[in-house]
Design a protein around this motif. Structure first.
Motif, mmCIF file in Angstrom:
data_model
loop_
_atom_site.group_PDB
_atom_site.id
_atom_site.type_symbol
_atom_site.label_atom_id
_atom_site.label_comp_id
_atom_site.label_asym_id
_atom_site.label_seq_id
_atom_site.Cartn_x
_atom_site.Cartn_y
_atom_site.Cartn_z
ATOM 1 N N TYR A 28 0.796 -1.229 0.000
ATOM 2 C CA TYR A 28 0.000 0.000 0.000
ATOM 3 C C TYR A 28 0.829 1.280 0.000
ATOM 4 C CZ TYR A 28 -3.602 -3.329 1.394
ATOM 5 O OH TYR A 28 -4.463 -4.400 1.439
ATOM 6 N N ASN A 29 0.209 2.314 -0.554
ATOM 7 C CA ASN A 29 0.630 3.696 -0.350
ATOM 8 C C ASN A 29 -0.395 4.380 0.543
ATOM 9 O OD1 ASN A 29 2.877 3.498 -1.984
ATOM 10 N ND2 ASN A 29 1.970 4.536 -3.733
ATOM 11 N N GLU A 49 9.454 4.488 -0.127
ATOM 12 C CA GLU A 49 10.122 4.231 -1.400
ATOM 13 C C GLU A 49 10.406 5.501 -2.196
ATOM 14 O OE1 GLU A 49 10.975 1.356 -3.127
ATOM 15 O OE2 GLU A 49 10.350 -0.144 -1.660
ATOM 16 N N GLY A 50 9.495 6.456 -2.136
ATOM 17 C CA GLY A 50 9.637 7.648 -2.970
ATOM 18 C C GLY A 50 10.233 8.853 -2.288
ATOM 19 N N ILE A 91 4.771 1.126 -2.196
ATOM 20 C CA ILE A 91 4.782 0.481 -3.509
ATOM 21 C C ILE A 91 6.038 0.917 -4.263
ATOM 22 C CG2 ILE A 91 3.538 0.192 -5.681
ATOM 23 C CD1 ILE A 91 0.971 1.036 -4.190
ATOM 24 N N PRO A 92 6.828 -0.023 -4.764
ATOM 25 C CA PRO A 92 8.029 0.347 -5.519
ATOM 26 C C PRO A 92 7.696 1.229 -6.724
ATOM 27 C CG PRO A 92 8.030 -1.990 -5.009
ATOM 28 C CD PRO A 92 6.677 -1.480 -4.631
ATOM 29 N N SER A 99 2.307 2.118 -9.082
ATOM 30 C CA SER A 99 2.626 3.220 -8.173
ATOM 31 C C SER A 99 1.989 4.529 -8.642
ATOM 32 C CB SER A 99 4.143 3.388 -8.042
ATOM 33 O OG SER A 99 4.740 3.658 -9.291
ATOM 34 N N SER A 100 2.017 4.817 -9.933
ATOM 35 C CA SER A 100 1.404 6.057 -10.432
ATOM 36 C C SER A 100 -0.115 6.000 -10.316
ATOM 37 C CB SER A 100 1.822 6.316 -11.882
ATOM 38 O OG SER A 100 1.383 5.286 -12.748
#
Length: 307
Positions: A28-29, A49-50, A91-92, A99-100
């Motif tokens: 999840y994000n 991740e981001g 999410i990678p 992810s987007s």
């Protein structure tokens, strides 16, 4: 007012179902927005991740999706400088796990709650806005609704039909290699037209895949996840893709496929086989001197959710 949203990762295509099939998975994000009326500058915090890779401010997908939703709802009260935004990415990025799509759906959901949940409770309007922004439905639809979904477009119009298939009683093993494969490049490599023989091949596999899920006959997935529309071409940019497929199946998976545009590879299997499948896939990629991150995931059944 503070709003917090969770959006699942997704795996798309499932082999032959290019831009049609997608499933939500338990990675999840999380997105948070707080309205601060008198603020002069936004607080934009990135975690996970981001943290070092995602843009802050106007270029971020979350804000762009929020802004589009405000326009749809006719709301001009909210400005970027009046919002504190926090994004926690589990999410990678650029891995083929949506992810987007998660960022787009998360932004729409944040804006909707801030505006008093004006979009319909069935989530169909959330999905419509997300598809318009993303351009294709296979990732955003399961991110919105959860589960296993198929999406069709009616002619040249914008109306789409979303079909919900039975959620498999399986585990999804995901292996994400250390190299990136951006969606734009992964789409550019695809041919402009497909031969009739390959089209018929894919139609037969889509039929088999659908029957496998509807009947729970997962023995059909080995053939049902075969594809000649996109994996054949994307595989040229992914070392040992077919060999990883074969390794997963030999280790006990029912079927394996390229997750979305890649480079992640997914395999569906029973719970008791999941660890063996994971180890075998990781080992095969290491033989190519490629390090991978791997996950054993469940299917998410809720989709986008206020938490």
């Amino acid at each position: 007012m503070k709003v917090k949203i969770r959006v699942p990762s997704t795996t798309a295509n499932l082999g032959p179902g290019f831009d049609v099939f997608g499933a939500a998975l338990s990675l999840y994000n999380e997105f948070e927005a707080e309205y601060v009326p008198n603020a002069r500058k936004t607080s934009f915090i990135l975690e996970g991740e981001g943290k070092k890779l995602l843009p802050k401010g106007e270029e971020n997908f979350v804000w762009q999706s929020m802004l589009e939703t405000f326009k749809v709802l006719g709301e001009d009260k909210y400005k970027l400088e009046n919002l504190n935004i926090r994004i926690k990415t589990g999410i990678p990025l650029n891995g083929g796990l949506g992810s987007s799509a998660s960022a787009i759906v998360g932004g729409i959901a944040l804006a909707n709650v801030l505006c008093g949940k004006e979009l319909d409770k069935s989530k169909s309007q959330v999905a419509d806005i997300a598809i318009k922004i993303e351009g294709h439905p296979d990732n955003v639809v399961p991110a919105v609704f959860g589960g296993l979904c198929a999406c069709s477009k009616d002619g040249d119009g914008d109306h789409r039909t979303v079909l919900h298939l039975p959620i498999p009683k399986l585990k999804a093993v995901l292996c994400i290699p250390s190299f990136e494969l951006r969606t734009k490049r992964s789409r550019q490599i695809l041919p402009k037209s497909i031969g009739l023989k390959d089209v018929v091949f894919n139609i037969s596999r889509v039929a088999m895949l659908t029957v496998a899920f509807c009947r729970g006959d997962y023995s059909l997935l080995k053939q049902g996840m075969q594809d000649k529309v996109h994996q054949l071409y994307r595989g040229k940019m992914i070392p040992a893709m077919n060999e990883v497929f074969e390794t997963a199946i030999s280790a006990g998976a029912y079927g394996a496929f390229l997750s979305g545009s890649g480079p992640a590879i997914a395999a569906f299997c029973n719970e008791k086989e999941a660890l063996n499948v994971q180890k075998a896939m990781v080992k095969r990629w290491k033989e190519e001197s490629i390090s991978v991150k791997s996950h054993i995931l469940d299917f998410d059944t809720k989709g986008v959710l206020e938490i």
